[in-house]
Motif scaffolding. Structure first.
Motif, PDB file in Angstrom:
ATOM      1  N   PRO A 124     -15.836 -51.627  -6.497  1.00 53.35           N
ATOM      2  CA  PRO A 124     -16.143 -51.443  -7.922  1.00 53.35           C
ATOM      3  C   PRO A 124     -15.685 -50.067  -8.412  1.00 53.35           C
ATOM      4  N   VAL A 125     -15.126 -50.030  -9.616  1.00 57.47           N
ATOM      5  CA  VAL A 125     -14.676 -48.780 -10.219  1.00 57.47           C
ATOM      6  C   VAL A 125     -15.178 -48.692 -11.652  1.00 57.47           C
ATOM      7  N   ASN A 126     -15.229 -47.478 -12.157  1.00 55.89           N
ATOM      8  CA  ASN A 126     -15.667 -47.262 -13.529  1.00 55.89           C
ATOM      9  C   ASN A 126     -15.106 -45.933 -13.997  1.00 55.89           C
ATOM     10  N   PHE A 127     -15.049 -45.751 -15.298  1.00 54.96           N
ATOM     11  CA  PHE A 127     -14.693 -44.462 -15.871  1.00 54.96           C
ATOM     12  C   PHE A 127     -15.790 -44.106 -16.845  1.00 54.96           C
ATOM     13  N   ASN A 128     -16.556 -43.064 -16.500  1.00 54.21           N
ATOM     14  CA  ASN A 128     -17.650 -42.616 -17.355  1.00 54.21           C
ATOM     15  C   ASN A 128     -17.699 -41.095 -17.324  1.00 54.21           C
ATOM     16  N   MET A 129     -18.751 -40.525 -17.837  1.00 57.02           N
ATOM     17  CA  MET A 129     -18.834 -39.060 -17.903  1.00 57.02           C
ATOM     18  C   MET A 129     -18.759 -38.403 -16.521  1.00 57.02           C
ATOM     19  N   MET A 130     -19.300 -39.045 -15.520  1.00 58.61           N
ATOM     20  CA  MET A 130     -19.287 -38.473 -14.171  1.00 58.61           C
ATOM     21  C   MET A 130     -17.884 -38.471 -13.563  1.00 58.61           C
ATOM     22  N   THR A 131     -17.027 -39.345 -14.029  1.00 52.54           N
ATOM     23  CA  THR A 131     -15.675 -39.432 -13.475  1.00 52.54           C
ATOM     24  C   THR A 131     -14.953 -38.097 -13.592  1.00 52.54           C
ATOM     25  N   LEU A 132     -15.136 -37.413 -14.708  1.00 53.62           N
ATOM     26  CA  LEU A 132     -14.469 -36.126 -14.918  1.00 53.62           C
ATOM     27  C   LEU A 132     -14.861 -35.131 -13.839  1.00 53.62           C
ATOM     28  N   GLU A 133     -16.145 -35.123 -13.480  1.00 54.05           N
ATOM     29  CA  GLU A 133     -16.628 -34.223 -12.428  1.00 54.05           C
ATOM     30  C   GLU A 133     -16.068 -34.613 -11.060  1.00 54.05           C
ATOM     31  N   VAL A 172     -13.292 -36.250 -10.416  1.00 62.17           N
ATOM     32  CA  VAL A 172     -11.861 -35.952 -10.378  1.00 62.17           C
ATOM     33  C   VAL A 172     -11.652 -34.461 -10.133  1.00 62.17           C
ATOM     34  N   ALA A 173     -12.385 -33.616 -10.850  1.00 59.74           N
ATOM     35  CA  ALA A 173     -12.256 -32.163 -10.670  1.00 59.74           C
ATOM     36  C   ALA A 173     -12.639 -31.759  -9.247  1.00 59.74           C
ATOM     37  N   GLU A 174     -13.672 -32.382  -8.715  1.00 64.20           N
ATOM     38  CA  GLU A 174     -14.101 -32.102  -7.335  1.00 64.20           C
ATOM     39  C   GLU A 174     -12.973 -32.398  -6.354  1.00 64.20           C
ATOM     40  N   ALA A 175     -12.358 -33.561  -6.491  1.00 59.44           N
ATOM     41  CA  ALA A 175     -11.300 -33.956  -5.566  1.00 59.44           C
ATOM     42  C   ALA A 175     -10.031 -33.128  -5.780  1.00 59.44           C
ATOM     43  N   TYR A 176      -9.743 -32.788  -7.035  1.00 65.74           N
ATOM     44  CA  TYR A 176      -8.510 -32.069  -7.354  1.00 65.74           C
ATOM     45  C   TYR A 176      -8.612 -30.582  -7.017  1.00 65.74           C
ATOM     46  N   GLY A 177      -9.833 -30.066  -7.034  1.00 62.16           N
ATOM     47  CA  GLY A 177     -10.018 -28.654  -6.728  1.00 62.16           C
ATOM     48  C   GLY A 177      -9.740 -27.743  -7.910  1.00 62.16           C
ATOM     49  N   LYS A 178      -9.549 -28.335  -9.075  1.00 62.90           N
ATOM     50  CA  LYS A 178      -9.305 -27.600 -10.319  1.00 62.90           C
ATOM     51  C   LYS A 178     -10.047 -28.337 -11.418  1.00 62.90           C
ATOM     52  N   SER A 179     -10.050 -27.768 -12.606  1.00 60.83           N
ATOM     53  CA  SER A 179     -10.752 -28.396 -13.730  1.00 60.83           C
ATOM     54  C   SER A 179     -10.107 -29.731 -14.105  1.00 60.83           C
ATOM     55  N   PHE A 180     -10.888 -30.570 -14.783  1.00 64.24           N
ATOM     56  CA  PHE A 180     -10.338 -31.840 -15.240  1.00 64.24           C
ATOM     57  C   PHE A 180      -9.199 -31.600 -16.231  1.00 64.24           C
ATOM     58  N   SER A 181      -9.304 -30.582 -17.061  1.00 63.14           N
ATOM     59  CA  SER A 181      -8.231 -30.320 -18.025  1.00 63.14           C
ATOM     60  C   SER A 181      -6.936 -29.951 -17.312  1.00 63.14           C
ATOM     61  N   GLN A 182      -7.023 -29.228 -16.196  1.00 61.21           N
ATOM     62  CA  GLN A 182      -5.816 -28.920 -15.416  1.00 61.21           C
ATOM     63  C   GLN A 182      -5.274 -30.192 -14.765  1.00 61.21           C
ATOM     64  N   PHE A 183      -6.167 -31.020 -14.250  1.00 56.15           N
ATOM     65  CA  PHE A 183      -5.755 -32.307 -13.694  1.00 56.15           C
ATOM     66  C   PHE A 183      -4.996 -33.107 -14.750  1.00 56.15           C
ATOM     67  N   GLU A 184      -5.550 -33.155 -15.958  1.00 55.72           N
ATOM     68  CA  GLU A 184      -4.939 -33.926 -17.045  1.00 55.72           C
ATOM     69  C   GLU A 184      -3.544 -33.392 -17.393  1.00 55.72           C
ATOM     70  N   LYS A 185      -3.403 -32.069 -17.450  1.00 54.10           N
ATOM     71  CA  LYS A 185      -2.094 -31.463 -17.727  1.00 54.10           C
ATOM     72  C   LYS A 185      -1.086 -31.847 -16.643  1.00 54.10           C
ATOM     73  N   ASP A 186      -1.505 -31.733 -15.395  1.00 51.29           N
ATOM     74  CA  ASP A 186      -0.615 -32.064 -14.285  1.00 51.29           C
ATOM     75  C   ASP A 186      -0.285 -33.552 -14.262  1.00 51.29           C
ATOM     76  N   LEU A 187      -1.254 -34.386 -14.596  1.00 53.56           N
ATOM     77  CA  LEU A 187      -1.021 -35.830 -14.649  1.00 53.56           C
ATOM     78  C   LEU A 187      -0.013 -36.169 -15.745  1.00 53.56           C
ATOM     79  N   ASN A 188      -0.142 -35.527 -16.894  1.00 56.01           N
ATOM     80  CA  ASN A 188       0.800 -35.772 -17.987  1.00 56.01           C
ATOM     81  C   ASN A 188       2.220 -35.387 -17.591  1.00 56.01           C
ATOM     82  N   ASN A 193      -6.764 -45.450 -18.448  1.00 61.73           N
ATOM     83  CA  ASN A 193      -6.163 -45.641 -19.771  1.00 61.73           C
ATOM     84  C   ASN A 193      -7.047 -46.467 -20.700  1.00 61.73           C
ATOM     85  N   ASP A 194      -7.766 -47.437 -20.143  1.00 63.16           N
ATOM     86  CA  ASP A 194      -8.645 -48.267 -20.963  1.00 63.16           C
ATOM     87  C   ASP A 194      -9.877 -47.513 -21.437  1.00 63.16           C
ATOM     88  N   SER A 195     -10.292 -46.497 -20.690  1.00 63.19           N
ATOM     89  CA  SER A 195     -11.577 -45.866 -20.945  1.00 63.19           C
ATOM     90  C   SER A 195     -11.521 -44.445 -21.468  1.00 63.19           C
TER      91      SER A 195
END
Length: 142
Positions: free
Chosen positions: A37-46, A48-64, A123-125
Motif C-alpha cells: 500500500p502507498v499514499n501521498f499525504n503530509m507525512m510523505t514530505l517528511e 522523503v526528506a528523511e530518505a534524501y538527507g536534504k529538505s523536501f524542497s531540495q528533493f523537489e528541485k533535484d527531481l525537476n 503526480n496525482d496527489s
C-alpha cells in the motif's frame, strides 16, 4: 483522565476515523510480486526528506532537474532520488521499513515499474506551488 478529557471537561472525544475515511487512498505498488500500500499525504514530505538527507524542497528541485532530462542514466544521485520518493509513499501507505531495506528489496528489473507507480501517486496527489499562485491570481481577478 487524558489531557483531551481534561480540556473538554471529561467528555469523550470522537475518533477521527469514526467520523471520516482516514484512509484516503488505496493505491499500491508491486515489489517482488507483492502489492504494497502507498499514499501521498503530509507525512510523505517528511519521509522523503528523511530518505534524501536534504529538505523536501531540495528533493523537489533535484527531481525537476531529473525529469527534464531526455534520457536518464542510473547513477547514485538518480537512484537516491528514486528511492526517496518510493520510500516516502511506502511509509505513508503504512509499511514500516528503512530507505536501505527498501532499496535492497527492489531489483533492477523492477525499478522502472515501481518508480513509475510511485510517480503516478506523487503526480496525482502533490499540490504544486504554481497551483497556489494560479488560485491567488484567480481570486485577485474576481
Amino acid at each position: 483522565m487524558s489531557r483531551a478529557e481534561t480540556i473538554t471537561g471529561g467528555a469523550k472525544l470522537a475518533k477521527l476515523s469514526d467520523l471520516i475515511n482516514t484512509k484516503t487512498d488505496n493505491k499500491a505498488i508491486t515489489i517482488q510480486g507483492v502489492k504494497i500500500p502507498v499514499n501521498f499525504n503530509m507525512m510523505t514530505l517528511e519521509y522523503v526528506a528523511e530518505a534524501y538527507g536534504k529538505s523536501f524542497s531540495q528533493f523537489e528541485k533535484d527531481l525537476n532537474i531529473l525529469m527534464k532530462r531526455k534520457t536518464v542514466q542510473m547513477g547514485t544521485k538518480e537512484l537516491k532520488l528514486i528511492n526517496s520518493l518510493i520510500y516516502g509513499v511506502v511509509r505513508s501507505g503504512g509499511t514500516e521499513t528503512t530507505p536501505e531495506e527498501l532499496a535492497g528489496s527492489i531489483g533492477f528489473n523492477e525499478i522502472q515499474s515501481v518508480w513509475s507507480d510511485a510517480m503516478a501517486v506523487f503526480n496525482d496527489s502533490y499540490f504544486q506551488p504554481e497551483y497556489i499562485r494560479k488560485l491567488k491570481d484567480n481570486k485577485a481577478k474576481k
